[in-house]
Scaffold this motif. Sequence first.
Motif, mmCIF file in Angstrom:
data_model
loop_
_atom_site.group_PDB
_atom_site.id
_atom_site.type_symbol
_atom_site.label_atom_id
_atom_site.label_comp_id
_atom_site.label_asym_id
_atom_site.label_seq_id
_atom_site.Cartn_x
_atom_site.Cartn_y
_atom_site.Cartn_z
ATOM 1 N N GLN A 98 -6.164 0.789 -5.239
ATOM 2 C CA GLN A 98 -5.803 0.464 -3.852
ATOM 3 C C GLN A 98 -6.582 1.359 -2.885
ATOM 4 O O GLN A 98 -7.162 0.886 -1.897
ATOM 5 C CB GLN A 98 -4.292 0.676 -3.655
ATOM 6 C CG GLN A 98 -3.796 0.518 -2.225
ATOM 7 C CD GLN A 98 -3.701 -0.930 -1.811
ATOM 8 O OE1 GLN A 98 -3.219 -1.753 -2.571
ATOM 9 N NE2 GLN A 98 -4.176 -1.245 -0.625
ATOM 10 N N PHE A 99 -6.627 2.644 -3.204
ATOM 11 C CA PHE A 99 -7.325 3.602 -2.339
ATOM 12 C C PHE A 99 -8.820 3.279 -2.267
ATOM 13 O O PHE A 99 -9.412 3.244 -1.178
ATOM 14 C CB PHE A 99 -7.110 5.023 -2.885
ATOM 15 C CG PHE A 99 -7.844 6.071 -2.103
ATOM 16 C CD1 PHE A 99 -7.358 6.516 -0.877
ATOM 17 C CD2 PHE A 99 -9.034 6.620 -2.577
ATOM 18 C CE1 PHE A 99 -8.041 7.480 -0.147
ATOM 19 C CE2 PHE A 99 -9.717 7.579 -1.852
ATOM 20 C CZ PHE A 99 -9.213 8.010 -0.638
ATOM 21 N N ARG A 109 0.845 -1.207 0.000
ATOM 22 C CA ARG A 109 0.000 0.000 0.000
ATOM 23 C C ARG A 109 0.877 1.253 0.000
ATOM 24 O O ARG A 109 0.668 2.173 -0.794
ATOM 25 C CB ARG A 109 -0.902 -0.004 1.235
ATOM 26 C CG ARG A 109 -1.864 1.186 1.274
ATOM 27 C CD ARG A 109 -2.718 1.181 2.528
ATOM 28 N NE ARG A 109 -3.589 0.027 2.585
ATOM 29 C CZ ARG A 109 -3.463 -0.992 3.468
ATOM 30 N NH1 ARG A 109 -2.489 -0.955 4.371
ATOM 31 N NH2 ARG A 109 -4.284 -2.011 3.452
ATOM 32 N N ASP A 135 -9.464 0.149 -0.281
ATOM 33 C CA ASP A 135 -9.265 0.371 1.159
ATOM 34 C C ASP A 135 -10.442 1.141 1.767
ATOM 35 O O ASP A 135 -10.831 0.922 2.910
ATOM 36 C CB ASP A 135 -7.981 1.176 1.404
ATOM 37 C CG ASP A 135 -6.741 0.323 1.173
ATOM 38 O OD1 ASP A 135 -6.881 -0.909 1.086
ATOM 39 O OD2 ASP A 135 -5.646 0.896 1.055
ATOM 40 N N ARG A 136 -10.997 2.058 0.971
ATOM 41 C CA ARG A 136 -12.018 2.965 1.505
ATOM 42 C C ARG A 136 -13.408 2.346 1.487
ATOM 43 O O ARG A 136 -14.173 2.555 2.407
ATOM 44 C CB ARG A 136 -11.976 4.265 0.691
ATOM 45 C CG ARG A 136 -12.852 5.358 1.218
ATOM 46 C CD ARG A 136 -12.258 6.720 0.982
ATOM 47 N NE ARG A 136 -13.203 7.753 1.386
ATOM 48 C CZ ARG A 136 -13.139 8.399 2.527
ATOM 49 N NH1 ARG A 136 -12.183 8.095 3.376
ATOM 50 N NH2 ARG A 136 -14.012 9.324 2.832
ATOM 51 N N ALA A 175 -2.631 2.823 -7.723
ATOM 52 C CA ALA A 175 -2.824 3.533 -6.450
ATOM 53 C C ALA A 175 -4.302 3.895 -6.244
ATOM 54 O O ALA A 175 -4.824 3.796 -5.125
ATOM 55 C CB ALA A 175 -1.958 4.787 -6.424
ATOM 56 N N GLY A 176 -4.962 4.284 -7.329
ATOM 57 C CA GLY A 176 -6.383 4.632 -7.234
ATOM 58 C C GLY A 176 -7.218 3.419 -6.832
ATOM 59 O O GLY A 176 -8.114 3.526 -5.976
ATOM 60 N N ARG A 234 2.516 1.760 -3.392
ATOM 61 C CA ARG A 234 1.605 2.271 -4.438
ATOM 62 C C ARG A 234 1.331 3.760 -4.247
ATOM 63 O O ARG A 234 1.237 4.513 -5.209
ATOM 64 C CB ARG A 234 0.309 1.463 -4.423
ATOM 65 C CG ARG A 234 0.503 0.069 -5.012
ATOM 66 C CD ARG A 234 -0.726 -0.786 -4.886
ATOM 67 N NE ARG A 234 -0.470 -2.131 -5.404
ATOM 68 C CZ ARG A 234 -1.216 -3.188 -5.133
ATOM 69 N NH1 ARG A 234 -2.267 -3.067 -4.339
ATOM 70 N NH2 ARG A 234 -0.916 -4.361 -5.636
ATOM 71 N N TYR A 235 1.199 4.191 -2.995
ATOM 72 C CA TYR A 235 0.962 5.620 -2.767
ATOM 73 C C TYR A 235 2.234 6.439 -3.041
ATOM 74 O O TYR A 235 2.163 7.524 -3.610
ATOM 75 C CB TYR A 235 0.476 5.864 -1.335
ATOM 76 C CG TYR A 235 -0.925 5.326 -1.079
ATOM 77 C CD1 TYR A 235 -1.819 5.153 -2.121
ATOM 78 C CD2 TYR A 235 -1.337 4.983 0.197
ATOM 79 C CE1 TYR A 235 -3.101 4.649 -1.907
ATOM 80 C CE2 TYR A 235 -2.619 4.486 0.425
ATOM 81 C CZ TYR A 235 -3.491 4.316 -0.626
ATOM 82 O OH TYR A 235 -4.755 3.818 -0.416
#
Lengths: 351, 53
Positions: A145-146, A84, A149-150, A142-143, A87-88
């Motif tokens: 992943q975000f 994570r 996660d959210r 990254a998008g 990726r960020y």
Amino acid sequence: MPDATTDHQPDEAAITPKNAHDTIQPAGEWQGPTYYGRSQLKQAPFENWVVGGYIFLAAVSGSSALLSAIADTVKGSAAAATVRRGRYLSLLAPTIGSALLVYDLHTPKRFYNMLRIAKKTSPMSIGTWILMTFSAFAGVSAGAQFAADRWRSLGWLRRVASVTQIPAAAAGAGLSTYTASLLSATSTPLWAAAPMSMAVRFSASSIAVGASALSVGETSAHTSRVLETLTAAALVTELVATAASHETYRRTGVDEALDGGWGKVESLGGTGVGIVLPLGLQIVSLLARRRMPTVAAVAVLAGSLMMRVAIMSAGDESASRPEISFRFAQPENLPENRRSRVRRQRRRVSP
Amino acid sequence: MNAFFLLTERPEAYNLPAAPTRAANRVAPSLLSGLATVAGLAFAAIALFAEKK
């Protein structure tokens, strides 16, 4: 052609074209006649902190994407937190890095115009496309992943992130490498003198900063140990490449560009803070059986940034001093001719 | 086009390099060296991550 009888008065170190050939040294040992002491080359039109900052962020992003993809592929969900973060972190170059590039180009239109061509002999063009490819895949990764996660209902996006991280990692390897080629493919003596060892130096430094950035905040003891070991391996590689670069600078006579303030930044900041200090801290940590302190990771990051900005600024210094560019342009000093000379010598030796 | 310059002195006398080279020739060796370094360290990372705890 310039005329020696212009109103420019030659200083003591300079000579006129009439007697230039009388004082020319044998090839490879150029000591000094210049054209009235004028610069032979123009300095690169970069703002060194801006472009140096981009090169640094490209190194962090590219290597973070590469290492997090490796961690995800090899360790799977056991390395979820590291992946994570990777990726960020990979978003640094597409966002802040691209903004720095556009700022240095003064207008977004110039950046847009670079996307209208693809030229394989131009590292600038190659780099532009590497950055665009990396930005697209790293951005999606990254998008995804975000979003996963959210929102729990979007957990399937983790698979999208896992797929897109592979091309992002491949482009990341290029992103953390091409910047050295970009500098080498100029006439600036310090950058052109040691293209291969400088590329090794930049690449090893990229992996070191990526591993160091990922190690900050790492909770898994195994992953921490892996990242610390990888940082140490990359730093040792960088140290060897730095020594090789300096030997080439000395042999080709461009090392005078490192005599000034930027040379001190390169040696004390880039090598001292960025390589020797973290390696020393790591040895102490190993002996004390403790984890490497965060300050070591910060030192790697700071040293890498200083090394890049110092190399760029010392390169400008080498371009502005005609005695350095003349000496470097002697046939025996140029990288291409050094290689062909070695080949000739090998042919002579072999029966 | 169709013009040439005859240098009657050494190139340095005209503020020209003695042995000009194509800067683009340095791209491939530089890129390959850098990529080889990254590849080597990436393989090291794979080996380290795959190690048993």
